[in-house]
Design an enzyme around this catalytic site. Structure first.
Site, PDB file in Angstrom:
ATOM      1  N   ARG A 103       1.634 -18.074  -0.163  1.00  0.00           N
ATOM      2  CA  ARG A 103       1.779 -18.704  -1.470  1.00  0.00           C
ATOM      3  C   ARG A 103       3.254 -18.703  -1.904  1.00  0.00           C
ATOM      4  O   ARG A 103       3.753 -19.689  -2.447  1.00  0.00           O
ATOM      5  CB  ARG A 103       0.916 -17.918  -2.473  1.00  0.00           C
ATOM      6  CG  ARG A 103       0.659 -18.621  -3.775  1.00  0.00           C
ATOM      7  CD  ARG A 103      -0.413 -19.674  -3.619  1.00  0.00           C
ATOM      8  NE  ARG A 103      -0.622 -20.401  -4.866  1.00  0.00           N
ATOM      9  CZ  ARG A 103      -1.077 -21.640  -4.931  1.00  0.00           C
ATOM     10  NH1 ARG A 103      -1.362 -22.304  -3.818  1.00  0.00           N
ATOM     11  NH2 ARG A 103      -1.278 -22.230  -6.081  1.00  0.00           N
ATOM     12  N   TYR A 125       5.058 -21.426  -0.115  1.00  0.00           N
ATOM     13  CA  TYR A 125       4.746 -22.739  -0.673  1.00  0.00           C
ATOM     14  C   TYR A 125       5.545 -22.994  -1.946  1.00  0.00           C
ATOM     15  O   TYR A 125       6.144 -24.065  -2.118  1.00  0.00           O
ATOM     16  CB  TYR A 125       3.245 -22.850  -0.950  1.00  0.00           C
ATOM     17  CG  TYR A 125       2.873 -24.089  -1.745  1.00  0.00           C
ATOM     18  CD1 TYR A 125       2.898 -25.352  -1.149  1.00  0.00           C
ATOM     19  CD2 TYR A 125       2.528 -23.999  -3.096  1.00  0.00           C
ATOM     20  CE1 TYR A 125       2.583 -26.485  -1.884  1.00  0.00           C
ATOM     21  CE2 TYR A 125       2.220 -25.123  -3.834  1.00  0.00           C
ATOM     22  CZ  TYR A 125       2.249 -26.362  -3.231  1.00  0.00           C
ATOM     23  OH  TYR A 125       1.955 -27.482  -3.953  1.00  0.00           O
ATOM     24  N   TYR A 126       5.595 -22.005  -2.812  1.00  0.00           N
ATOM     25  CA  TYR A 126       6.274 -22.205  -4.090  1.00  0.00           C
ATOM     26  C   TYR A 126       7.783 -22.241  -3.972  1.00  0.00           C
ATOM     27  O   TYR A 126       8.474 -22.613  -4.921  1.00  0.00           O
ATOM     28  CB  TYR A 126       5.849 -21.128  -5.106  1.00  0.00           C
ATOM     29  CG  TYR A 126       4.587 -21.521  -5.823  1.00  0.00           C
ATOM     30  CD1 TYR A 126       4.590 -22.600  -6.700  1.00  0.00           C
ATOM     31  CD2 TYR A 126       3.404 -20.853  -5.610  1.00  0.00           C
ATOM     32  CE1 TYR A 126       3.433 -22.995  -7.336  1.00  0.00           C
ATOM     33  CE2 TYR A 126       2.241 -21.226  -6.240  1.00  0.00           C
ATOM     34  CZ  TYR A 126       2.256 -22.305  -7.109  1.00  0.00           C
ATOM     35  OH  TYR A 126       1.120 -22.695  -7.732  1.00  0.00           O
ATOM     36  N   ARG A 127       8.318 -21.861  -2.823  1.00  0.00           N
ATOM     37  CA  ARG A 127       9.758 -21.979  -2.665  1.00  0.00           C
ATOM     38  C   ARG A 127      10.163 -23.446  -2.532  1.00  0.00           C
ATOM     39  O   ARG A 127      11.285 -23.801  -2.781  1.00  0.00           O
ATOM     40  CB  ARG A 127      10.240 -21.186  -1.434  1.00  0.00           C
ATOM     41  CG  ARG A 127      10.177 -19.687  -1.617  1.00  0.00           C
ATOM     42  CD  ARG A 127      11.199 -19.195  -2.620  1.00  0.00           C
ATOM     43  NE  ARG A 127      12.540 -19.169  -2.041  1.00  0.00           N
ATOM     44  CZ  ARG A 127      13.039 -18.125  -1.381  1.00  0.00           C
ATOM     45  NH1 ARG A 127      12.334 -17.024  -1.253  1.00  0.00           N
ATOM     46  NH2 ARG A 127      14.256 -18.161  -0.895  1.00  0.00           N
ATOM     47  N   ASP A 128       9.252 -24.294  -2.096  1.00  0.00           N
ATOM     48  CA  ASP A 128       9.587 -25.696  -1.896  1.00  0.00           C
ATOM     49  C   ASP A 128       8.337 -26.573  -1.897  1.00  0.00           C
ATOM     50  O   ASP A 128       7.998 -27.206  -0.895  1.00  0.00           O
ATOM     51  CB  ASP A 128      10.352 -25.860  -0.579  1.00  0.00           C
ATOM     52  CG  ASP A 128      11.280 -27.062  -0.611  1.00  0.00           C
ATOM     53  OD1 ASP A 128      11.042 -27.965  -1.444  1.00  0.00           O
ATOM     54  OD2 ASP A 128      12.228 -27.090   0.184  1.00  0.00           O
TER      55      ASP A 128
END
Lengths: 330, 412
Positions: free
Chosen positions: B141, B144-147
């Protein structure tokens, strides 16, 4: 009959962190701690020994500070009992050799780089300072010739290497006559080696739990060993027989020191107690409790020629140096 | 040729000249089979695997740079995955090793889709490299939230992380990537989700998985007087099941990331303890309960200062007010007799090396007590696990009672 010891002087906060190790020469006390500097205190003044006042102004002045000797702190320090040579080992793994100059100040003479982790732990030195022994994490005991260690040495040649069963070498001592080396280990083993033959002379059993201190008596006849078993085992170095067991500590024993006549044995424990044992009577004759903090090191000082009573010093997690001497008239 | 590849466990090959398909692949990475074949368990091996992961990733990046500098030539990333695992389009079945599916991604990409896949893999490799380097754990997760714009969907990240792990022949944990948020939290708090749902954590005595911070609108900590951060799940569960927790849980919060903390757990702690509009401007004290060993101190330091490599940089997730509750040398001494048999362990050579290295950490430069603990461990050559407290009757509840702030009894 018990003896009385008076705390004659304290150097509070001698180091900013736990004091781990002490060494003595005829005129000095050297202390090592978790901080990078090693401190040298003069004990040779002798003038204050007769003075019963405990408020004497600093009878143990700081003679020298070996600045930045070991960047991460220094866990063991040892000196030739005749003086002149000093060795220290730091948490970074380097062993440093120091030589005393004509003005009695120490200067770094050589360094064995600790490139292999766990290669140097406990140290001891022969009385004239020619041989340095160091234990390793895997139970070896390396003997170095101090005259060969000059400047930075990457892989110092060992004169002898004593092999044991691979348990961490927690403590080590060299007999005053230089003929024997003793090592204590994590698994409770204690070994005596013959320095001239390079062979193991005795494998001493009895402690089972980690051994944290070994010490030869001044006349080389006995070896005292102690640790987490909370007892001090005394062995005959010739026969390897266990002569006696001194019981009384209620915690791990971290440090041992014989006085210079061999009559008294000093021990320091994890719970902050220092005990003086009469070897002849095989019993504890005095207990000093300074704090509940671990005493990492206890040591008799050399007796000054003009002094009436012997003195000893304790140090540890309190960060202070506490000096004691026997009370007069007991 | 394919068989040769499979036998050498080669994961990455460079084609020296794209116009000559017969040019043999040049093997860049040495085989890692010997490494994988070593017996499992043991941290020294983990470290070795992590070293391999780092060098593999770096050699891929180096090769890419080489291709860019030469301005010609092509590079094939050969990704393999276990059968049954669905891979995005573009699979080339490697007939020589039917047990594995191989996927080739060409660099530079031949079309838009390939370029995107390459970007995804490169970005994930970069994040894994950062995580392994800094010894932090990230969840899929987190990645994913890094990009999110690049990855598009969480499932894309999931697939490629597993594929990379399989390609490298290491477990996913060696990449320092976890499946999802791994933290557990329990105690007197409740969350308000963005969709309006209220989750009352105190209703679940066993604790709940740390939710994703992006789903949390605000957090109610008005009853919280302290936060206890626990190294291990076992200890967390043992406390949650204890009688003491029945009282403590009315005014305390307990949280664990099960080892080195992931970003989700650290974000949760930051939200709990740093005053902000989202937590009602509260700042309950944070106490850490870790093993008395180098890893326990390293984990504590990661919670408090962030990972060692980024500790000197500002990090909004740092918890400078965090305090060490246990274990300490004294806890071990006090229980020396009873715990001598269980829980007290000898330091391994790896522990000793780690403790020695940690004495040099910038993050610990001002943590005198932790440095003292590290040196004591080395001097005593001992470490102790939290389970020691289970060996003593009421060991844990005594420690909590003495160590946590005294309850301010409300005036009646």
């Amino acid at each position: 009959m018990s003896k009385q010891y008076l705390q004659t002087h304290t150097v509070p906060q001698a180091h900013p962190t736990d004091i781990f190790s002490l060494a003595v020469t005829p005129t000095q006390l050297i202390s090592a701690s978790g901080s990078s500097s090693i401190k040298v205190h003069s004990t040779g003044a002798g003038t204050t020994i007769h003075n019963d006042s405990a408020e004497e102004e600093n009878p143990f002045p700081e003679a020298q500070v070996l600045e930045k000797a070991h960047p991460l702190g220094c866990h063991h320090v040892c000196a030739a009992s005749e003086g002149g040579v000093l060795a220290s080992v730091g948490f970074e793994g380097d062993v440093k050799l120091w030589a005393a100059g004509e003005d009695a100040s120490w200067a770094e003479k050589g360094c064995i780089k600790g490139e292999k982790a766990g290669e140097h732990w406990a140290l001891a030195m022969s009385s004239e300072g020619k041989f340095l022994v160091a234990t390793t994490h895997d139970g070896r005991v390396n003997v170095y010739d101090t005259t060969q260690i000059n400047g930075e040495v990457k892989a110092a040649q060992t004169i002898t290497q004593f092999e044991t069963k691979g348990s961490f070498g927690t403590c080590v001592d060299v007999s005053p006559n230089g003929e024997m080396t003793a090592s204590g280990h994590q698994n409770g083993s204690v070994y005596i080696f013959n320095n001239s033959t390079g062979k193991m002379a005795h494998s001493l059993s009895g402690l089972v739990k980690p051994v944290r201190a070994v010490a030869f008596s001044p006349a080389n006849k006995y070896l005292a060993a102690a640790g987490d078993a909370q007892v001090i085992a005394i062995y005959d170095t010739t026969s390897g027989e266990q002569v006696t067991t001194l019981t009384g500590h209620a915690s791990w024993i971290m440090s041992l020191s014989w006085n210079f006549s061999g009559e008294y044995l000093l021990s320091g424990s994890y719970d902050g107690k220092a005990k003086i044992w009469s070897f002849e009577r095989r019993e504890c004759v005095a207990t000093q409790t300074e704090s509940e903090k671990c005493l990492w090191a206890v040591k008799w000082l050399h007796k000054a020629a003009n002094a009436r009573n012997e003195m000893f010093v304790t140090a540890g997690a309190s960060k202070s140096l506490s000096f004691y001497r026997e009370a007069s008239g007991t | 040729m394919a068989q040769e590849l499979a036998e050498a466990s080669t994961v990455f090959d460079e084609k020296s000249d794209a116009s000559d398909p017969e040019t043999p692949y040049t093997r860049i990475e040495p085989s890692i089979r010997s490494l994988v074949a070593r017996p499992p368990g043991g941290n020294a091996i983990d470290t070795a695997i992590q070293g391999t992961v780092i060098s593999k990733i770096e050699s891929i990046f180096e090769a890419m740079v080489d291709v860019l500098l030469k301005e010609r030539g092509q590079l094939f990333l050969v990704l393999t995955s276990r059968p049954g695992l669905q891979i995005p389009q573009g699979i080339v079945i490697d007939t020589a090793s039917p047990s594995r599916h191989a996927q080739h991604i060409c660099f530079p990409g031949r079309d838009e889709n390939e370029a995107w896949r390459l970007a995804v893999v490169t970005r994930i490799l970069e994040l894994i490299h950062e995580a392994v380097r800094n010894n932090i754990t990230i969840s899929k997760r987190d990645i994913y939230y890094r990009d999110p714009a690049l990855f598009g969907r969480q499932s894309n990240v999931d697939k490629y992380v597993d594929t990379i792990a399989c390609t490298f022949g290491v477990p996913r944990s060696a990449l320092q990537v976890t499946a999802a948020a791994k933290g557990l939290v329990a105690g007197a708090l409740s969350f308000c989700r963005r969709n309006g749902d209220v989750v009352d954590v105190s209703g679940d005595i066993e604790g709940i998985l740390v939710p994703n911070m992006n789903d949390i609108l605000s957090i109610n900590v008005t009853r919280v007087e302290w936060i206890l951060v626990i190294e291990k799940e076992a200890t967390f569960r043992s406390i949650a099941a204890s009688n003491a927790w029945k009282t403590l849980s009315t005014h305390g919060v307990m949280i664990t990331a099960k080892g080195y903390p992931d970003i989700a757990t650290r974000s949760m702690l930051s939200l709990l303890s740093n005053p902000s509009p989202r937590n009602g401007f509260r700042s309950p004290p944070v106490h850490g309960m870790m093993d008395f060993d180098p890893d326990g101190i390293a984990i504590y330091s990661t919670y408090k200062h962030g990972s060692k490599c980024t500790a000197h940089e500002p990090d909004e997730l740092q918890l400078p007010q965090m305090k060490w509750l246990g274990l300490s040398c004294d806890h071990m001494l006090r229980n020396a007799d009873s715990c001598a048999e269980q829980g007290l362990l000898t330091l391994s050579l790896r522990d000793r090396k780690k403790a020695q290295k940690m004495l040099e950490w910038k993050a610990l430069a001002n943590e005198d007590d932790l440095q003292t603990s590290l040196r004591s461990m080395l001097m005593l050559n001992l470490k102790g696990e939290l389970q020691i407290l289970d060996a003593v009757p009421d060991g844990m509840s005594n420690l909590l009672r003495c160590g946590l702030p005294k309850r301010e009894v409300p005036w009646v």
